[in-house]
Scaffold this active site. Structure first.
Site, PDB file in Angstrom:
ATOM      1  N   GLU A 227       0.903  -1.300   0.077  1.00  0.00           N
ATOM      2  CA  GLU A 227       0.104  -0.003  -0.046  1.00  0.00           C
ATOM      3  C   GLU A 227       0.789   1.140   0.041  1.00  0.00           C
ATOM      4  OE1 GLU A 227      -1.341   3.191   1.132  1.00  0.00           O
ATOM      5  OE2 GLU A 227      -2.181   2.294   3.286  1.00  0.00           O
ATOM      6  N   CYS A 261      -1.809   8.803   3.338  1.00  0.00           N
ATOM      7  CA  CYS A 261      -1.922   8.189   1.922  1.00  0.00           C
ATOM      8  C   CYS A 261      -3.447   8.468   1.095  1.00  0.00           C
ATOM      9  CB  CYS A 261      -1.552   6.765   1.600  1.00  0.00           C
ATOM     10  SG  CYS A 261      -0.039   6.414   2.078  1.00  0.00           S
TER      11      CYS A 261
END
Length: 453
Positions: A227, A261
């Site tokens: 990720e 993020c």
């Protein structure tokens, strides 16, 4: 290995790094632990995970205060992070056995054919500092409960948190070696991952770090889940509820100091509501309280590190130099600590840093679009593909546009978030694989076909 308070610059503590002997002992212990742990009934593993959730709740204030000191998260958000981590434990304590139940298939008379889900072994987790509890628990809760054992390499600026996370599992009653923290630097990750005893790895972090882990894992044919970064679009259409879109947009861009993020980073606003929306957004940014992260009234604390703040400032300044208009913020605050104000940029040129790179801080880039098609085109004009958010009063319109967005998740009339009930992950330069939900727990198992004649 040192921890420093980003709100004050004060050095908090120094920790001894693991040397080669320490690492070898922990790898050996992980294998010993796995030999027993993999054969424990899953109901027993679920019970221990429920215990871990209780440990998190019982100590949430202490854990939250540690996060605040090490990386600057406002205390209210830190407490919420511990509570969310406990929720993930609750979820897998309740559903892991159902997620991993045997799957049966049609077969000839007198035979039985099924898929069983066996653990792989020790899994290395390379985790970031921005959500130092949640990122680790969302790795550990599913993968340990599936029968794997965990080796955590946490970010170097949160060593205290890394050790406390090991304490959580010890206090919950986990056997020694099922979850261990490796106090090592990034340069040692390759050797650990290359070790035959480590069977898989997961990383949340930067693109370069992800590529390095993927390269090493690929060389040794080991499964990985990555990720990585994001530059998520936040699309506001002409029929959006502007009050809700402003309130949520501010939260989506500035929570955790904008260091996420999946934060909303590019605001794509329909021309019919652009002026009103941007005015409201700027006013809301300027109303945020920036300050002491230990104060319950603080909305935005310091950036986690002075060097990271300097990088953010370079991105903003280079974008202004390229032609972007600074509407508010844009300069580090004149005070002790790594404080950066909530910032809004408009007239953003294509290819400038805030347009093409990930901005890891409270910086919003706003764009005016003529229609929904231009919004989709701009949303997809990115090398990232983690999440997106669409705002419209027409749910059918939102759902249709969601299918056109190239990302791992799209939320309509909600901020992009991770939730233990649904898969989470990205595409393109935002990584691959999925965490959470049934999909996530099955990333690191052997889906073994068993045919019984």
């Amino acid at each position: 290995m040192q921890s420093t308070n980003p709100a004050t610059g004060e050095q908090l503590a120094t920790y001894e790094e693991d040397d080669a002997v320490d690492v070898e002992e922990k790898l050996a212990l992980s294998m010993d632990a796995y030999a027993d742990w993999r054969d424990r009934p899953i109901r027993e593993r679920e019970t221990l995970l429920a215990n871990a959730g209780s440990v998190l709740r019982e100590n949430k204030r202490r854990y939250a205060e540690l996060m605040v000191r090490e990386m600057g998260k406002p205390i209210s958000q830190a407490i919420a992070e511990v509570e969310k981590s406990a929720w993930a434990c609750d979820h897998y304590a309740e559903y892991a056995s159902a997620y991993l139940s045997e799957e049966h298939y049609p077969s000839p008379p007198g035979t039985e054919v099924k898929t069983v889900h066996d653990p792989l072994g020790p899994v290395l987790a390379v985790m970031p500092w921005n959500y130092p509890f949640w990122q680790v628990i969302r790795f550990a809760a599913p993968y340990l409960t599936a029968g794997n054992v965990g080796l955590l390499k946490h970010a170097s600026n949160v060593p205290g948190t890394a050790l406390v996370l090991e304490e959580v599992f010890t206090e919950a009653g986990y056997p020694e070696g099922v979850f261990q923290t490796l106090m090592i630097g990034s340069s040692q990750v390759e050797d650990v991952l290359a070790d035959d005893r480590v069977k898989a790895a997961t990383l949340t972090g930067s693109g370069p770090a992800g590529r390095a882990v993927a390269e090493t894992a690929g060389k040794h044919l080991k499964k990985t889940v990555l990720e990585l970064g994001g530059s998520d679009p936040f699309i506001v259409l002409d029929d959006a509820d502007l009050e809700a879109a402003v309130e949520t947009g501010v939260q989506a861009r500035t929570q955790n100091g904008g260091q996420s993020c999946i934060a909303a980073k590019r605001f794509l606003v329909h021309e019919a509501v652009y002026d009103e929306y941007v005015d409201r957004l700027v006013d809301a940014f300027e109303a945020l309280v920036v300050g002491d992260p230990t104060d319950e009234a603080t909305d935005v604390g310091p950036q986690a590190d002075a060097a990271l703040m300097a990088d953010l400032q370079e991105q903003v300044q280079a974008s202004v130099d390229a032609g972007a208009t600074l509407l508010t913020g844009g300069e580090p605050l004149d005070r002790d600590g790594a404080f950066y104000p909530p910032t809004v940029l408009s007239d953003v040129p294509s290819g400038c840093p805030v347009d093409s790179e990930e901005t890891f801080g409270p910086v919003a880039a706003v764009y005016e679009v003529a229609d929904e098609q231009e919004a989709v085109t701009l949303a997809n004009d990115s090398r990232f593909g983690l999440g997106a958010s669409i705002w419209t009063e027409d749910r059918e319109r939102g759902e249709q546009l969601a299918r056109d967005i190239e990302s791992g998740a799209v939320y309509v009339n909600e901020l992009t978030k991770s939730d233990p009930r649904v898969p989470f992950g990205g595409i393109n330069d935002s990584g691959y694989g999925r965490e959470l939900s049934e999909t996530g727990i099955k990333e690191f198992v052997n889906r073994k076909t068993v045919w019984i004649q």
